[in-house]
Enzyme design. Structure first.
Site, PDB file in Angstrom:
ATOM      1  CG  ASP A 242      -1.859   1.126   1.079  1.00 30.85           C
ATOM      2  OD1 ASP A 242      -2.624   1.377   0.109  1.00 30.85           O
ATOM      3  OD2 ASP A 242      -1.788   1.895   2.273  1.00 30.85           O
TER       4      ASP A 242
ATOM      5  CE  LYS B 174      -2.151   4.913   1.341  1.00 32.60           C
ATOM      6  NZ  LYS B 174      -2.294   5.136   2.861  1.00 32.60           N
TER       7      LYS B 174
END
Length: 232
Positions: free
Chosen positions: A5, A9
């Site tokens: 994740d 980002k």
């Protein structure tokens, strides 16, 4: 847990910052599964805490982008980010460092962000406005190999009973040109261990040292974390 994740980002942020398409699959990534409670104790004694950082820095046509655990000074703003909170620190030419802090996990913050994006897309469609007018190039920049990274390092070496591994570790590091900044030998009722921090050095040299140390008699365990000396 594995940093996927965070890699996505930082790839999005790097793409927006420099107008070059960055795939998350190209981001160097390490997760949090290797860290132990002992490392948090040692980090606190050194004046640090441990955080999962996603970092992107540009040096001309070279981009240093990576995700991994790092020791962060306890006085840094990022050190206080806990639980479901996320933070982004952006260094700018004219405005200095900008710090954005807010909830980044959980059903309500996530749904709020998704709905906000959908509303913006709907407005762009109604107003016949391009969703992203900025030109994103497909190339023109290279990613720094993790082996070429230069930073400081934290090493925690566990010893078998009775083994004095500090002189051996110092010799191994010295042969590779790695300068020790601090060294503490300690024992809290368990087999003794040595905690070292280094001066700025190259990742490839540290990895070579780790490979050698893991093969030595008397060395029971080896832990390495990178150090990010962020400003307060």
């Amino acid at each position: 847990v594995d940093g996927t994740d965070a890699a996505s980002k930082i790839a999005i942020l790097a793409t927006q910052a420099w107008g070059v398409a960055i795939s998350p699959q190209l981001v160097y990534r390490e997760g949090i599964s290797s860290v132990q409670a002992r490392d948090f104790t040692c980090a606190r004694r050194l004046g640090y805490t441990i955080k999962l950082l996603a970092t992107a820095r540009r040096f001309g046509d070279l981009l240093d982008i990576r995700v991994h655990l790092a020791l962060v000074p306890a006085t840094a703003q990022l050190a206080a980010v806990d639980d479901v909170m996320n933070a982004v620190a952006v260094d700018t030419d004219l405005a200095g460092r900008l710090f954005f802090h807010g909830q980044g996990a959980g059903s309500l913050p996530t749904s709020s962000a998704v709905v906000g994006d959908l509303i913006q897309i709907a407005r762009d469609i109604v107003q016949h406005r391009p969703a992203d007018p900025r030109h994103i190039r497909a190339g023109g920049i290279s990613l720094l190999p993790i082996s070429d990274l230069e930073t400081r390092y934290y090493l925690r070496l566990g010893a078998t009973h009775g083994a004095d591994i500090l002189p051996v570790a110092s010799a191994v590091l010295g042969e590779l040109g790695i300068l020790i900044d601090s060294a503490v030998a300690q024992s809290d009722g368990a087999p003794s261990e040595v905690v070292l921090t280094t001066h700025t050095t190259r990742e490839s040299s540290v990895q070579s040292a780790l490979a050698t140390l893991r093969g030595l008699d008397g060395v029971a365990s080896v832990q390495m974390l990178r150090i990010e000396d962020l400003a307060a």
